[in-house]
Design a protein around this motif. Sequence first.
Motif, PDB file in Angstrom:
ATOM      1  N   PHE A   9       0.846  -1.193   0.000  1.00 13.37           N
ATOM      2  CA  PHE A   9       0.000   0.000   0.000  1.00 13.37           C
ATOM      3  C   PHE A   9       0.883   1.247   0.000  1.00 13.37           C
ATOM      4  CE2 PHE A   9      -2.815  -3.106   2.019  1.00 13.37           C
ATOM      5  CZ  PHE A   9      -4.009  -2.855   1.382  1.00 13.37           C
ATOM      6  N   ASN A  10       0.367   2.321  -0.595  1.00 14.01           N
ATOM      7  CA  ASN A  10       1.009   3.623  -0.400  1.00 14.01           C
ATOM      8  C   ASN A  10       0.038   4.516   0.374  1.00 14.01           C
ATOM      9  OD1 ASN A  10      -0.855   4.715  -2.241  1.00 14.01           O
ATOM     10  ND2 ASN A  10       0.515   4.317  -3.983  1.00 14.01           N
ATOM     11  N   GLY A  11       0.413   5.735   0.608  1.00 14.05           N
ATOM     12  CA  GLY A  11      -0.409   6.631   1.419  1.00 14.05           C
ATOM     13  C   GLY A  11      -1.805   6.830   0.850  1.00 14.05           C
ATOM     14  N   TYR A  12      -1.887   6.987  -0.483  1.00 12.77           N
ATOM     15  CA  TYR A  12      -3.184   7.278  -1.096  1.00 12.77           C
ATOM     16  C   TYR A  12      -4.131   6.081  -0.993  1.00 12.77           C
ATOM     17  CZ  TYR A  12      -6.733   8.088  -4.632  1.00 12.77           C
ATOM     18  OH  TYR A  12      -7.935   8.207  -5.262  1.00 12.77           O
ATOM     19  N   ASN A  13      -3.689   4.940  -1.521  1.00 14.79           N
ATOM     20  CA  ASN A  13      -4.622   3.804  -1.553  1.00 14.79           C
ATOM     21  C   ASN A  13      -4.847   3.194  -0.155  1.00 14.79           C
ATOM     22  OD1 ASN A  13      -2.446   1.896  -1.205  1.00 14.79           O
ATOM     23  ND2 ASN A  13      -1.986   2.132  -3.395  1.00 14.79           N
ATOM     24  N   GLY A  14      -3.832   3.336   0.729  1.00 20.71           N
ATOM     25  CA  GLY A  14      -3.993   2.818   2.088  1.00 20.71           C
ATOM     26  C   GLY A  14      -5.040   3.600   2.871  1.00 20.71           C
ATOM     27  N   ASN A  15      -4.955   4.921   2.809  1.00 20.04           N
ATOM     28  CA  ASN A  15      -5.932   5.749   3.530  1.00 20.04           C
ATOM     29  C   ASN A  15      -7.338   5.609   2.942  1.00 20.04           C
ATOM     30  OD1 ASN A  15      -4.190   6.837   5.462  1.00 20.04           O
ATOM     31  ND2 ASN A  15      -3.398   8.329   3.986  1.00 20.04           N
ATOM     32  N   LEU A  16      -7.392   5.509   1.596  1.00 23.51           N
ATOM     33  CA  LEU A  16      -8.710   5.331   0.969  1.00 23.51           C
ATOM     34  C   LEU A  16      -9.335   3.991   1.388  1.00 23.51           C
ATOM     35  CD1 LEU A  16     -10.814   6.451  -1.027  1.00 23.51           C
ATOM     36  CD2 LEU A  16      -9.597   5.269  -2.868  1.00 23.51           C
ATOM     37  N   SER A  17      -8.499   2.958   1.460  1.00 20.85           N
ATOM     38  CA  SER A  17      -9.038   1.636   1.853  1.00 20.85           C
ATOM     39  C   SER A  17      -9.557   1.656   3.292  1.00 20.85           C
ATOM     40  CB  SER A  17      -7.970   0.551   1.683  1.00 20.85           C
ATOM     41  OG  SER A  17      -6.895   0.791   2.570  1.00 20.85           O
ATOM     42  N   ILE A  18      -8.856   2.383   4.159  1.00 17.46           N
ATOM     43  CA  ILE A  18      -9.341   2.522   5.542  1.00 17.46           C
ATOM     44  C   ILE A  18     -10.690   3.242   5.553  1.00 17.46           C
ATOM     45  CG2 ILE A  18      -8.917   3.747   7.737  1.00 17.46           C
ATOM     46  CD1 ILE A  18      -7.203   1.361   7.669  1.00 17.46           C
ATOM     47  N   ASP A  19     -10.759   4.336   4.772  1.00 15.70           N
ATOM     48  CA  ASP A  19     -12.006   5.117   4.711  1.00 15.70           C
ATOM     49  C   ASP A  19     -13.178   4.269   4.219  1.00 15.70           C
ATOM     50  OD1 ASP A  19     -11.020   7.436   5.654  1.00 15.70           O
ATOM     51  OD2 ASP A  19     -10.791   8.453   3.712  1.00 15.70           O
ATOM     52  N   ILE A  20     -12.914   3.392   3.290  1.00 18.77           N
ATOM     53  CA  ILE A  20     -14.004   2.588   2.729  1.00 18.77           C
ATOM     54  C   ILE A  20     -14.303   1.382   3.616  1.00 18.77           C
ATOM     55  CG2 ILE A  20     -14.735   1.161   0.784  1.00 18.77           C
ATOM     56  CD1 ILE A  20     -12.855   2.916  -0.976  1.00 18.77           C
ATOM     57  N   PHE A  21     -13.320   0.530   3.791  1.00 23.02           N
ATOM     58  CA  PHE A  21     -13.615  -0.801   4.358  1.00 23.02           C
ATOM     59  C   PHE A  21     -13.798  -0.791   5.871  1.00 23.02           C
ATOM     60  CE2 PHE A  21     -11.557  -1.460   0.274  1.00 23.02           C
ATOM     61  CZ  PHE A  21     -12.525  -2.217  -0.355  1.00 23.02           C
ATOM     62  N   LYS A  22     -12.956  -0.041   6.568  1.00 22.40           N
ATOM     63  CA  LYS A  22     -13.124   0.028   8.026  1.00 22.40           C
ATOM     64  C   LYS A  22     -14.432   0.729   8.366  1.00 22.40           C
ATOM     65  CE  LYS A  22      -9.110  -1.506   9.926  1.00 22.40           C
ATOM     66  NZ  LYS A  22      -8.978  -2.473  11.010  1.00 22.40           N
ATOM     67  N   ARG A  23     -14.699   1.806   7.649  1.00 24.54           N
ATOM     68  CA  ARG A  23     -15.880   2.620   7.975  1.00 24.54           C
ATOM     69  C   ARG A  23     -17.186   1.904   7.592  1.00 24.54           C
ATOM     70  NH1 ARG A  23     -17.765   7.841   5.791  1.00 24.54           N
ATOM     71  NH2 ARG A  23     -16.228   7.715   4.125  1.00 24.54           N
ATOM     72  N   PHE A  24     -17.176   1.238   6.457  1.00 22.60           N
ATOM     73  CA  PHE A  24     -18.419   0.640   5.969  1.00 22.60           C
ATOM     74  C   PHE A  24     -18.702  -0.752   6.565  1.00 22.60           C
ATOM     75  CE2 PHE A  24     -18.412   2.978   1.587  1.00 22.60           C
ATOM     76  CZ  PHE A  24     -18.568   4.181   2.261  1.00 22.60           C
ATOM     77  N   TYR A  25     -17.657  -1.530   6.812  1.00 22.46           N
ATOM     78  CA  TYR A  25     -17.905  -2.959   7.091  1.00 22.46           C
ATOM     79  C   TYR A  25     -17.516  -3.434   8.480  1.00 22.46           C
ATOM     80  CZ  TYR A  25     -18.655  -2.599   2.150  1.00 22.46           C
ATOM     81  OH  TYR A  25     -19.140  -2.183   0.952  1.00 22.46           O
ATOM     82  N   GLU A  26     -16.915  -2.558   9.274  1.00 25.30           N
ATOM     83  CA  GLU A  26     -16.534  -3.025  10.619  1.00 25.30           C
ATOM     84  C   GLU A  26     -17.742  -3.278  11.515  1.00 25.30           C
ATOM     85  OE1 GLU A  26     -12.047  -2.218  12.231  1.00 25.30           O
ATOM     86  OE2 GLU A  26     -13.516  -0.637  12.557  1.00 25.30           O
ATOM     87  N   LYS A  27     -18.878  -2.687  11.198  1.00 26.37           N
ATOM     88  CA  LYS A  27     -20.069  -2.932  12.020  1.00 26.37           C
ATOM     89  C   LYS A  27     -20.663  -4.331  11.744  1.00 26.37           C
ATOM     90  CE  LYS A  27     -23.028  -0.647   8.678  1.00 26.37           C
ATOM     91  NZ  LYS A  27     -23.955   0.397   8.330  1.00 26.37           N
ATOM     92  N   ASP A  28     -20.385  -4.882  10.573  1.00 24.54           N
ATOM     93  CA  ASP A  28     -20.951  -6.186  10.208  1.00 24.54           C
ATOM     94  C   ASP A  28     -19.985  -7.353  10.406  1.00 24.54           C
ATOM     95  OD1 ASP A  28     -23.328  -4.962   9.271  1.00 24.54           O
ATOM     96  OD2 ASP A  28     -22.293  -4.416   7.418  1.00 24.54           O
ATOM     97  N   TYR A  29     -18.694  -7.063  10.502  1.00 25.51           N
ATOM     98  CA  TYR A  29     -17.689  -8.130  10.566  1.00 25.51           C
ATOM     99  C   TYR A  29     -16.736  -7.924  11.746  1.00 25.51           C
ATOM    100  CZ  TYR A  29     -19.311  -9.184   5.868  1.00 25.51           C
ATOM    101  OH  TYR A  29     -20.091  -9.509   4.790  1.00 25.51           O
ATOM    102  N   ILE A  30     -16.207  -9.035  12.270  1.00 25.15           N
ATOM    103  CA  ILE A  30     -15.234  -8.948  13.366  1.00 25.15           C
ATOM    104  C   ILE A  30     -13.901  -8.446  12.813  1.00 25.15           C
ATOM    105  CG2 ILE A  30     -13.989 -10.236  15.155  1.00 25.15           C
ATOM    106  CD1 ILE A  30     -16.130 -12.385  14.945  1.00 25.15           C
ATOM    107  N   TYR A  31     -13.467  -9.070  11.714  1.00 25.10           N
ATOM    108  CA  TYR A  31     -12.198  -8.683  11.101  1.00 25.10           C
ATOM    109  C   TYR A  31     -12.435  -8.194   9.683  1.00 25.10           C
ATOM    110  CZ  TYR A  31      -9.992 -11.287  14.870  1.00 25.10           C
ATOM    111  OH  TYR A  31      -9.614 -11.742  16.092  1.00 25.10           O
ATOM    112  N   VAL A  32     -11.823  -7.067   9.380  1.00 20.28           N
ATOM    113  CA  VAL A  32     -11.803  -6.568   8.007  1.00 20.28           C
ATOM    114  C   VAL A  32     -10.323  -6.440   7.658  1.00 20.28           C
ATOM    115  CG1 VAL A  32     -12.379  -4.625   6.519  1.00 20.28           C
ATOM    116  CG2 VAL A  32     -13.962  -5.295   8.324  1.00 20.28           C
ATOM    117  N   TRP A  33      -9.902  -7.213   6.704  1.00 20.54           N
ATOM    118  CA  TRP A  33      -8.471  -7.193   6.360  1.00 20.54           C
ATOM    119  C   TRP A  33      -8.281  -7.057   4.859  1.00 20.54           C
ATOM    120  CZ3 TRP A  33      -4.853 -10.097   3.563  1.00 20.54           C
ATOM    121  CH2 TRP A  33      -3.503  -9.804   3.848  1.00 20.54           C
ATOM    122  N   LEU A  34      -7.364  -6.198   4.499  1.00 15.56           N
ATOM    123  CA  LEU A  34      -6.968  -6.046   3.101  1.00 15.56           C
ATOM    124  C   LEU A  34      -5.451  -6.111   3.040  1.00 15.56           C
ATOM    125  CD1 LEU A  34      -9.834  -4.786   2.242  1.00 15.56           C
ATOM    126  CD2 LEU A  34      -8.471  -3.360   0.741  1.00 15.56           C
ATOM    127  N   GLY A  35      -4.934  -6.752   2.043  1.00 12.07           N
ATOM    128  CA  GLY A  35      -3.489  -6.795   1.915  1.00 12.07           C
ATOM    129  C   GLY A  35      -3.050  -7.731   0.816  1.00 12.07           C
TER     130      GLY A  35
END
Lengths: 177, 201
Positions: free
Chosen positions: B119-145
């Motif tokens: 990841f770089n700064g741009y795509n890493g921060n965007l992925s946090i904004d999308i996946f952590k924010r949208f899916y952490e309420k439905d899942y225990i673990y959200v992992w991208l890599g």
Amino acid sequence: MNTKYKIKNKNGVEILSVYWFAILFIVAAGIVYMVYSFYGQPYDVRETEADALTTLVARCLTDAGYVTDGILLEGVLNEDFKGNFLSNCNLNFDVEDAYGWQDSGQFYLEVNFFNFDSGTSIGEISEGNSGLKSDCGQKGKNLPVCVDRDFYVIDKDNNQYKINVISVVRKTEKNVQ
Amino acid sequence: MFNKMGFSFYKRVSFVKETTMVENSKELHCKRKSKFVLSRMAKRAEVGETVTWAVATVAIVIILVISVFVSSTYFNENKKASPLTSGDYLAASSFNSWLLTKDSSGKMIYEQIKSEGDFNGYNGNLSIDIFKRFYEKDYIYVWLGINSKGPSLLIRNNNYFGNIPTEIRGGDITKRHIKNVIEDVDLGEEKVIEMALVPKT
């Protein structure tokens, strides 16, 4: 002496038989009650139904990672698409004629489009019985089931959007007792 | 001889009489004693048997009541139909859109990760904004890599999502748990960019 004992034993055996039948009846009644209480209750499929509805809407709005053509015009929701949303997405909110369901809608669907960076709304679609939404967030067995989900999408010009889909299914009479 | 015979006869008769009387009295005594002993034993046995049945009845009723209570409360609460599929179309769509997103230089995130290997700064921060924010309420673990293709002992981690969850680490067999949501896109060189979601039980 023997005759007396025999008579006494005979009475004991009869009492024991009655007791056995009573216990058998109690145990059988208990098992029947347990089986009825488990299998007599309907499965609640409303969450699955609401999930399926949400997925259908997401499939309709996206095409291989991009917003489907014709949904957004110059960064805002296309009013033609909004006006024919149900037919455009091949959705049908008709329900069976039972429990008076046809008089009041059993589904509610709300789709909100946001600009991803600014968070400003660029359009909203709502279909179905809007009164059901007020029950979302409340706890109760006989309340409608709500599924509130978000997803990220871009258009061909690399504009980023957040789409929020709220699906509500009532149908309490058939799913909860 | 007669006397002898008579005496002997008398003696014999009297002996027999005496013996019979003694035996009869003994038998009677025994019978009385046995009747007395039997009745007490029978009473005790009856009491013992009654107590056994009473305890057994109480045990049966308690077990039955517990079973009825558990079946009518616990099992009833959980009668929800499970989802039709293990996939999550919305998360998968977000994942695809994220990979297609271009940075200010016009380079897609997929290409950035493929060339930079992380990841770089741009795509890493965007992925946090999308996946952590949208899916952490439905899942225990959200992992991208970035992960290896197939079974591998190599533990992949990144600065944005940390280590891959243990629930899906260890290769394809464990990954295919029916409820886990796994989406991956091939990066070449036996690597994939992967999204793994472990649902709440």
